[in-house]
Design a protein around this motif. Sequence first.
Motif, short mmCIF file in Angstrom:
data_model
loop_
_atom_site.label_atom_id
_atom_site.label_comp_id
_atom_site.label_asym_id
_atom_site.label_seq_id
_atom_site.Cartn_x
_atom_site.Cartn_y
_atom_site.Cartn_z
N VAL A 17 52.93 45.04 41.55
CA VAL A 17 51.58 44.47 41.74
C VAL A 17 50.55 45.31 40.99
O VAL A 17 49.66 44.75 40.33
N THR A 18 50.66 46.62 41.06
CA THR A 18 49.69 47.46 40.36
C THR A 18 49.81 47.30 38.86
O THR A 18 48.81 47.28 38.14
N ILE A 19 51.04 47.16 38.37
CA ILE A 19 51.25 46.97 36.93
C ILE A 19 50.76 45.58 36.51
O ILE A 19 50.16 45.42 35.44
N ARG A 20 50.99 44.59 37.34
CA ARG A 20 50.49 43.24 37.06
C ARG A 20 48.96 43.26 36.94
O ARG A 20 48.37 42.59 36.09
N TYR A 21 48.32 44.02 37.80
CA TYR A 21 46.86 44.19 37.74
C TYR A 21 46.44 44.75 36.38
O TYR A 21 45.56 44.20 35.72
N ALA A 22 47.07 45.84 35.96
CA ALA A 22 46.71 46.46 34.68
C ALA A 22 46.97 45.50 33.52
O ALA A 22 46.15 45.38 32.60
N THR A 23 48.09 44.81 33.56
CA THR A 23 48.41 43.84 32.50
C THR A 23 47.41 42.70 32.48
O THR A 23 46.99 42.25 31.41
N ALA A 24 47.00 42.25 33.64
CA ALA A 24 46.00 41.17 33.71
C ALA A 24 44.69 41.61 33.07
O ALA A 24 44.05 40.84 32.34
N LEU A 25 44.28 42.86 33.32
CA LEU A 25 43.06 43.36 32.69
C LEU A 25 43.20 43.39 31.18
O LEU A 25 42.30 42.93 30.45
N ASP A 26 44.31 43.92 30.69
CA ASP A 26 44.48 44.11 29.25
C ASP A 26 44.69 42.80 28.50
O ASP A 26 44.40 42.73 27.30
N THR A 27 45.16 41.78 29.18
CA THR A 27 45.35 40.47 28.54
C THR A 27 44.23 39.50 28.91
O THR A 27 44.22 38.36 28.45
N LYS A 28 43.31 39.96 29.75
CA LYS A 28 42.20 39.12 30.23
C LYS A 28 42.73 37.83 30.87
O LYS A 28 42.19 36.75 30.70
N ASP A 29 43.79 37.99 31.63
CA ASP A 29 44.43 36.88 32.34
C ASP A 29 43.92 36.90 33.78
O ASP A 29 44.51 37.53 34.66
N TRP A 30 42.82 36.20 34.02
CA TRP A 30 42.15 36.28 35.32
C TRP A 30 42.94 35.58 36.42
O TRP A 30 42.80 35.94 37.59
N GLN A 31 43.77 34.61 36.08
CA GLN A 31 44.64 33.99 37.09
C GLN A 31 45.69 35.00 37.56
O GLN A 31 45.98 35.10 38.74
N ARG A 32 46.25 35.76 36.63
CA ARG A 32 47.22 36.80 37.00
C ARG A 32 46.54 37.84 37.89
O ARG A 32 47.13 38.33 38.85
N LEU A 33 45.29 38.17 37.56
CA LEU A 33 44.55 39.12 38.39
C LEU A 33 44.38 38.59 39.81
O LEU A 33 44.57 39.32 40.78
N ARG A 34 44.06 37.31 39.92
CA ARG A 34 43.90 36.67 41.24
C ARG A 34 45.16 36.86 42.08
O ARG A 34 45.08 37.07 43.30
N GLU A 35 46.32 36.78 41.46
CA GLU A 35 47.59 36.87 42.17
C GLU A 35 47.92 38.28 42.66
O GLU A 35 48.91 38.48 43.36
N CYS A 36 47.08 39.25 42.33
CA CYS A 36 47.29 40.63 42.79
C CYS A 36 46.62 40.90 44.13
O CYS A 36 46.95 41.90 44.79
N PHE A 37 45.67 40.05 44.54
CA PHE A 37 44.82 40.33 45.69
C PHE A 37 44.97 39.28 46.79
O PHE A 37 45.29 38.13 46.52
N THR A 38 44.65 39.69 48.00
CA THR A 38 44.46 38.72 49.08
C THR A 38 43.10 38.04 48.86
O THR A 38 42.23 38.61 48.18
N PRO A 39 42.90 36.86 49.39
CA PRO A 39 41.62 36.16 49.18
C PRO A 39 40.40 36.96 49.64
O PRO A 39 39.34 36.88 49.03
N ASP A 40 40.55 37.75 50.70
CA ASP A 40 39.42 38.50 51.26
C ASP A 40 39.44 39.98 50.87
O ASP A 40 38.81 40.82 51.51
N ALA A 41 40.12 40.29 49.78
CA ALA A 41 40.27 41.69 49.36
C ALA A 41 38.92 42.35 49.10
O ALA A 41 37.93 41.69 48.76
N VAL A 42 38.92 43.66 49.24
CA VAL A 42 37.74 44.48 48.95
C VAL A 42 38.13 45.46 47.85
O VAL A 42 39.20 46.06 47.89
N ALA A 43 37.25 45.58 46.84
CA ALA A 43 37.48 46.54 45.76
C ALA A 43 36.26 47.43 45.64
O ALA A 43 35.13 46.93 45.56
#
Length: 147
Positions: A17-43
Motif C-alpha cells: 500500500v505504501t509503495i502503491r501510494y508512492a507510485t500513484a504520486l509519481d505517475t499522477k494516477d489519482w484513482q490509484r491514490l484513492r485506493e490507498c486510503f479509507t474514505p475518511d482518512a486523515v493525512a
Amino acid sequence: MNTELMALLDEKAIVDVTIRYATALDTKDWQRLRECFTPDAVARYGVIADCTGVDAIIEQVSDGMDYLAQTQHILTNHVVLLDGDSATCVCYLQAQHLRDNAKPSWNFILAGQYSDSLVRTGDGWRISERSLELWWTAGDPAVIARD
C-alpha cells in the motif's frame, strides 16, 4: 492458514500500500491514490497541509503535483506492527521533485518519515491516518511553489 504466514502476507500487503501510494504520486494516477486510503482518512503533511477525507487528500496532492515535470518518491525501512485488523507502518521517505525536464538541476528534495495507521477492509489494507515528519530538504523550494 498458519498465523506466521498470515502475518507475513499482511506485512507485505501493508508495504505494498505504501509503495502503491508512492507510485500513484509519481505517475499522477489519482484513482490509484484513492485506493490507498479509507474514505475518511486523515493525512497530516507537516507544514504542507492537513487533510480529512480521501477527496481532500487527492485534491491537496494533485494540486501540489500536477504542474511538476517529474517526481520520484522512494520509501524504505518499513516497520510494520500488526494488531488484528489494524496496523501501524513507519517508513523513511525521500522525494525528488523536478519542475522542468529541460532544467534537471532545478529540483527540490525532501526527506522524512511517514507514520501510518492502517485498517483491513473488504478491499485489503488501507491507510486511515498518515503523518509526514519532515527531516531535511535540499535544492530550490521554488520548484514546488505554484506560480
